[in-house]
Design a protein around this motif. Structure first.
Motif, mmCIF file in Angstrom:
data_model
loop_
_atom_site.group_PDB
_atom_site.id
_atom_site.type_symbol
_atom_site.label_atom_id
_atom_site.label_comp_id
_atom_site.label_asym_id
_atom_site.label_seq_id
_atom_site.Cartn_x
_atom_site.Cartn_y
_atom_site.Cartn_z
ATOM 1 N N LEU A 57 -19.024 -19.942 37.530
ATOM 2 C CA LEU A 57 -20.673 -20.101 37.052
ATOM 3 C C LEU A 57 -19.246 -19.944 35.273
ATOM 4 C CD1 LEU A 57 -24.288 -18.986 37.197
ATOM 5 C CD2 LEU A 57 -23.204 -21.116 37.583
ATOM 6 N N VAL A 58 -19.763 -20.485 34.327
ATOM 7 C CA VAL A 58 -19.169 -20.154 33.229
ATOM 8 C C VAL A 58 -18.864 -18.463 33.078
ATOM 9 C CG1 VAL A 58 -18.605 -21.233 30.679
ATOM 10 C CG2 VAL A 58 -19.363 -21.917 32.629
ATOM 11 N N ASN A 59 -17.961 -18.068 32.565
ATOM 12 C CA ASN A 59 -18.353 -16.563 31.795
ATOM 13 C C ASN A 59 -18.404 -15.533 33.535
ATOM 14 O OD1 ASN A 59 -17.994 -17.175 28.185
ATOM 15 N ND2 ASN A 59 -20.835 -17.012 29.247
ATOM 16 N N ASP A 60 -17.757 -16.011 34.171
ATOM 17 C CA ASP A 60 -17.065 -15.119 35.872
ATOM 18 C C ASP A 60 -16.598 -14.589 35.605
ATOM 19 O OD1 ASP A 60 -20.497 -15.559 36.554
ATOM 20 O OD2 ASP A 60 -19.927 -17.079 38.431
ATOM 21 N N LYS A 61 -15.779 -14.095 36.068
ATOM 22 C CA LYS A 61 -14.423 -13.428 36.649
ATOM 23 C C LYS A 61 -13.940 -12.952 37.385
ATOM 24 C CE LYS A 61 -15.683 -10.671 32.462
ATOM 25 N NZ LYS A 61 -15.418 -8.853 31.194
ATOM 26 N N LEU A 62 -12.783 -13.015 37.576
ATOM 27 C CA LEU A 62 -11.857 -13.514 38.841
ATOM 28 C C LEU A 62 -11.193 -11.860 38.249
ATOM 29 C CD1 LEU A 62 -10.890 -16.697 40.086
ATOM 30 C CD2 LEU A 62 -13.113 -15.901 41.123
ATOM 31 N N VAL A 63 -11.170 -11.376 39.343
ATOM 32 C CA VAL A 63 -10.239 -10.224 39.760
ATOM 33 C C VAL A 63 -8.785 -10.291 41.248
ATOM 34 C CG1 VAL A 63 -9.782 -7.409 40.005
ATOM 35 C CG2 VAL A 63 -11.607 -8.154 38.760
ATOM 36 N N PHE A 64 -7.880 -10.025 40.651
ATOM 37 C CA PHE A 64 -7.139 -10.622 42.184
ATOM 38 C C PHE A 64 -6.133 -8.748 41.913
ATOM 39 C CE2 PHE A 64 -7.276 -14.723 39.916
ATOM 40 C CZ PHE A 64 -7.145 -15.730 40.492
ATOM 41 N N ARG A 65 -6.861 -8.015 42.598
ATOM 42 C CA ARG A 65 -5.880 -7.280 43.560
ATOM 43 C C ARG A 65 -4.801 -7.490 44.353
ATOM 44 N NH1 ARG A 65 -9.652 -3.627 41.643
ATOM 45 N NH2 ARG A 65 -12.628 -4.570 41.754
ATOM 46 N N TYR A 66 -3.434 -6.392 43.570
ATOM 47 C CA TYR A 66 -2.317 -7.089 44.494
ATOM 48 C C TYR A 66 -1.284 -5.255 43.981
ATOM 49 C CZ TYR A 66 -0.839 -8.768 40.056
ATOM 50 O OH TYR A 66 -1.218 -9.784 38.526
ATOM 51 N N ARG A 67 -0.437 -5.626 44.778
ATOM 52 C CA ARG A 67 0.745 -4.171 44.012
ATOM 53 C C ARG A 67 1.639 -4.772 43.029
ATOM 54 N NH1 ARG A 67 4.378 -2.291 49.243
ATOM 55 N NH2 ARG A 67 4.582 -5.108 48.895
ATOM 56 N N LYS A 68 1.453 -3.560 41.790
ATOM 57 C CA LYS A 68 1.874 -3.305 40.888
ATOM 58 C C LYS A 68 3.287 -4.051 40.835
ATOM 59 C CE LYS A 68 2.554 -1.485 36.165
ATOM 60 N NZ LYS A 68 2.419 -0.648 35.467
ATOM 61 N N ASP A 69 4.140 -4.599 40.435
ATOM 62 C CA ASP A 69 5.335 -5.306 40.344
ATOM 63 C C ASP A 69 6.034 -5.351 41.691
ATOM 64 O OD1 ASP A 69 5.437 -3.318 37.780
ATOM 65 O OD2 ASP A 69 6.558 -2.075 39.016
#
Length: 218
Positions: A57-69
């Motif tokens: 829905l509008v205003n939901d958030k996606l979090v992409f988790r991965y290794r930095k750099d």
């Protein structure tokens, strides 16, 4: 082949959004992309399959988790998503554990910023449903008041037929007593009239005897 599958899946997601209709979102939700796998190439479940199990829905958030750099996330167009082209991204997320807010309804497309990872299945498309404010519907109109029937004029009022006259032989009942109509009795003969007739007969017989006696004398 992957482009054809992606187009088919996108069409299915859009159709599901139309069938489900417009919904109302009161609180935003946060989704970890890919679940336990995170944002990686060759995921155990395709990202499009993961997205198909959720409703965004509008205003939901996606979090992409991965290794930095080690990786990044590119927000791209539909054409660049199908072609795995990261040369002209709309937006680039990097630094690990990137968060993206779904600020409108419609489709979004993401691919990995590392060359070659998109071809390994590190790509995601989601469809955000529209939000509709629920308003109470108008109350139904009140039924019209009942109109009593207008009285008929005297000339059109129904009249009851006259009651039949009582039979002479029938008995009329009044209250708890019963009254019987008496039958007429013959008039009694008057004694004075009989006496007058007897006297006149005697006189007549006497006159007749005198006449007969005179005839024998002559």
């Amino acid at each position: 082949m992957m482009a054809a599958v992606s187009k088919s899946l996108l069409g299915s997601l859009l159709l599901a959004g139309v069938i489900m209709g417009l919904v109302t979102s009161s609180e935003a939700s946060v989704y970890d992309v890919g679940g336990r796998d995170g944002w990686v190439p060759n995921p155990s479940e395709s990202y499009d399959g993961w997205a198909g199990r959720n409703r965004f829905l509008v205003n939901d958030k996606l979090v992409f988790r991965y290794r930095k750099d080690a990786d990044s996330v590119l927000v791209v167009t539909k054409q660049d998503y199908d072609a795995c082209n990261g040369g002209n991204p709309i937006q680039k997320l990097e630094g690990g554990d990137s968060e993206f807010k779904l600020d409108r309804s419609g489709p979004f497309f993401f691919i990995s910023g590392t060359p070659g990872n998109c071809q390994k299945g590190q790509k995601l498309q989601v469809v955000v449903l529209a939000v509709r404010n629920v308003k109470p519907g108008p109350s139904p109109p009140a039924p019209p008041p009942a109109i009593p029937p207008s009285p008929l004029p005297p000339s059109e009022r129904p009249t009851s037929p006259p009651a039949p006259p009582p039979s002479p032989s029938s008995n009329s009942t009044s209250g708890t007593g019963t009254q019987t109509t008496p039958s007429p009795s013959p008039n009694p003969s008057h004694p004075s009239h009989s006496s007058s007739l007897a006297g006149a007969s005697t006189i007549t017989l006497g006159l007749a005897a005198m006449i007969l006696g005179g005839a024998f004398v002559y």
